[in-house]
Motif scaffolding. Structure first.
Motif, PDB file in Angstrom:
ATOM      1  N   SER A 274       0.877  -1.171   0.000  1.00  0.00           N
ATOM      2  CA  SER A 274       0.000   0.000   0.000  1.00  0.00           C
ATOM      3  C   SER A 274       0.910   1.215   0.000  1.00  0.00           C
ATOM      4  O   SER A 274       1.843   1.284   0.815  1.00  0.00           O
ATOM      5  CB  SER A 274      -0.868   0.070   1.255  1.00  0.00           C
ATOM      6  OG  SER A 274      -1.767  -1.008   1.318  1.00  0.00           O
ATOM      7  N   GLY A 299      -8.717  -5.965  -3.349  1.00  0.00           N
ATOM      8  CA  GLY A 299     -10.025  -5.358  -3.607  1.00  0.00           C
ATOM      9  C   GLY A 299     -10.241  -4.992  -5.059  1.00  0.00           C
ATOM     10  O   GLY A 299     -11.263  -4.394  -5.398  1.00  0.00           O
ATOM     11  N   LYS A 301      -8.826  -2.695  -6.816  1.00  0.00           N
ATOM     12  CA  LYS A 301      -9.064  -1.249  -6.898  1.00  0.00           C
ATOM     13  C   LYS A 301      -8.068  -0.489  -7.768  1.00  0.00           C
ATOM     14  O   LYS A 301      -8.296   0.680  -8.085  1.00  0.00           O
ATOM     15  CB  LYS A 301      -9.030  -0.629  -5.485  1.00  0.00           C
ATOM     16  CG  LYS A 301     -10.242  -0.962  -4.666  1.00  0.00           C
ATOM     17  CD  LYS A 301     -11.476  -0.293  -5.221  1.00  0.00           C
ATOM     18  CE  LYS A 301     -12.736  -0.805  -4.574  1.00  0.00           C
ATOM     19  NZ  LYS A 301     -13.871  -0.908  -5.468  1.00  0.00           N
ATOM     20  N   CYS A 343     -10.232   3.728  -0.625  1.00  0.00           N
ATOM     21  CA  CYS A 343      -9.866   2.486  -1.321  1.00  0.00           C
ATOM     22  C   CYS A 343      -8.610   1.864  -0.718  1.00  0.00           C
ATOM     23  O   CYS A 343      -8.465   0.635  -0.721  1.00  0.00           O
ATOM     24  CB  CYS A 343      -9.667   2.740  -2.811  1.00  0.00           C
ATOM     25  SG  CYS A 343     -11.203   3.175  -3.643  1.00  0.00           S
ATOM     26  N   SER A 347      -8.786  -1.897   0.555  1.00  0.00           N
ATOM     27  CA  SER A 347      -7.836  -2.903   0.029  1.00  0.00           C
ATOM     28  C   SER A 347      -7.032  -3.525   1.169  1.00  0.00           C
ATOM     29  O   SER A 347      -6.775  -4.731   1.183  1.00  0.00           O
ATOM     30  CB  SER A 347      -6.881  -2.264  -0.975  1.00  0.00           C
ATOM     31  OG  SER A 347      -7.607  -1.633  -1.999  1.00  0.00           O
ATOM     32  N   THR A 351      -7.384  -7.420   2.376  1.00  0.00           N
ATOM     33  CA  THR A 351      -6.120  -8.149   2.454  1.00  0.00           C
ATOM     34  C   THR A 351      -5.945  -8.745   3.850  1.00  0.00           C
ATOM     35  O   THR A 351      -5.605  -9.928   4.010  1.00  0.00           O
ATOM     36  CB  THR A 351      -4.944  -7.191   2.123  1.00  0.00           C
ATOM     37  OG1 THR A 351      -5.158  -6.662   0.816  1.00  0.00           O
ATOM     38  CG2 THR A 351      -3.600  -7.897   2.171  1.00  0.00           C
TER      39      THR A 351
END
Ligand code: APR
Ligand code: PHB
Length: 394
Positions: A274, A299, A301, A343, A347, A351
């Motif tokens: 991330s 996700g 995204k 988002c 996500s 996860t």
């Protein structure tokens, strides 16, 4: 050095860059796109293939949803699986929105066709892209084109659509930018297989050995993922080992469900990360998509966030450059970041719920969470709202 002028210079011809250039052209703003790789390379990259509701809307408004509707598959929801249990979350029932399975490779093909049909100026295989005078109202970009010619473009705005490794992100001065990062101790082993999908809609599976997912690309091509430790060497996973792990983690044999294996045509290891860089605007430089943020793929995204950024930035640049209104461009970063962080959280949350480590306490928390999102309408609607996509402006 050959010089020219363009209202906008877009760095990167991935989905963000080509979509932005297309939307700007449709509204009378000209742009030049600069891409380091060849068109063939950019068009062949294998990436996630789930388009959320607002992405489909942006593509529809851009006139780019024809083949998607004809050849893509509309999905009402996803299956969540863990040993002994499988549940379908129906997003249409829960929040009134569906998602579309349509490979990013196909989105890229549609974008190339649209920008080519319009005669958009896209330079592939450029080198030495450098951004200058970004803090002024008249920046310029220098680069070397595929023939080796040194070139300069004077412009009103530079848009960094050059992904996680391009020069745009780093062009924001150190004192101005902040980076936010989370790394995960696992990766995904992704495979493409020439076999009909064994499922109608995506299966996300929790298993003590690690997460697994069954996705799909067409009636004859399936996509699978397995959680593996970070740093895994792809050659340590034979075909048999892959199919055995997928069968176990996805629940082959449970309630009569069977996983059909087939020839594996592509395999790679995808790191999980991330990352967000703020702000997404510095002077006349705007960051879009992976240039500003990376999400782990759980996700689905990545592409959707990139399209959402473009959906906000295109009208903002039109307001700035065609109508002389700096308002929407001035607020672009703040508006885009609201969605980026939503988002990023979603996500990370997906996860964290689905990827397993050694700690049995964590396993119990994850299983409790899975039981909750599959039994409580409120919890299921929360997942569905995030997965199927929130409105462009939050
Ligand atoms: N000069 C020109 N182009 C560059 C440079 C450079 N120095 N560095 C990188 N690029 C190009 C890359 O070759 C790539 O084609 O920028 C492009 C960035 O494209 P993506 O990485 O696809 O990023 P983006 O368009 O923002 O897409 C975001 O879609 O591709 C997925 O994983 C991605 O899901 C994410 C979303
Ligand atoms: C994919 O089809 O590649 C895919 C789908 C959903 C995800 C990630 C990847 O969450």
């Amino acid at each position: 050095m050959r010089s020219q002028r363009s209202q906008v210079v877009v760095v990167g011809a991935g989905p963000s860059g080509l979509l932005l250039s297309h939307l700007l052209a449709a509204r009378g703003v000209d742009s030049v796109v600069l891409e380091a790789r060849s068109q063939a390379y950019v068009g062949a990259r294998v990436r996630a293939g789930i388009l959320e509701h607002s992405t489909v809307e942006v593509l529809r408004e851009a006139g780019l949803d024809g083949r998607l509707r004809a050849e893509g598959a509309e999905h009402r929801g996803i299956h969540l699986h863990w040993p002994g249990e499988r549940h379908h979350l129906d997003f249409v029932d829960l929040v009134g929105r569906s998602v579309w399975a349509y490979g990013q490779t196909e989105v890229q093909k549609d974008l190339v066709a649209a920008t080519t049909a319009r005669g958009q100026e896209v330079h592939y295989e450029v080198t030495d892209v450098a951004l200058h005078d970004l803090a002024t109202d008249s920046p310029h970009v220098t680069f070397t084109d595929a023939t080796g010619l040194a070139r300069r473009i004077d412009t009103d705005a530079v848009v960094g659509c050059d992904g996680a490794f391009g020069p745009s992100r780093a062009a924001v001065p150190d004192g101005v930018r902040t980076t936010w990062e989370r790394t995960y101790p696992f990766s995904w082993l992704g495979i493409m297989a020439d076999v009909a999908p064994s499922t109608d809609e995506l299966i996300y599976a929790w298993h003590p050995d690690g997460f697994a997912m069954h996705s799909l690309r067409s009636p004859t091509v399936s996509r699978f993922y397995l959680q593996v430790p970070a740093g895994t060497d792809v050659t340590t996973w034979s075909d048999d080992r892959i199919w055995d792990a997928l069968a176990l983690r996805l629940g082959h044999g449970q309630d009569g469900w069977e996983l059909t294996p087939g020839p594996i045509t592509d395999r790679s290891v995808l790191p999980m990360r991330s990352f967000v860089q703020t702000p997404m605007r510095h002077g006349r430089l705007f960051l879009v998509g992976d240039a500003a943020h990376t999400v782990p793929p759980t996700g689905a995204k990545g592409l959707n966030l990139a399209v959402a950024d473009v959906g906000l930035l295109a009208p903002a640049l039109v307001a700035l450059l065609r109508d002389g209104d700096p308002g929407p461009a001035g607020s672009y970063s703040d508006r885009a970041l609201r969605r980026v962080w939503r988002c990023t959280h979603f996500s990370w949350w997906m996860t964290s719920m689905l990827h397993t480590g050694e700690d049995p306490f964590d396993h119990q928390l994850q299983l409790s969470q899975l039981r909750w999102v599959t039994s409580s309408g409120a919890a299921a609607a929360g997942l569905a709202e995030n997965y199927a996509g929130l409105p462009l402006e939050l």
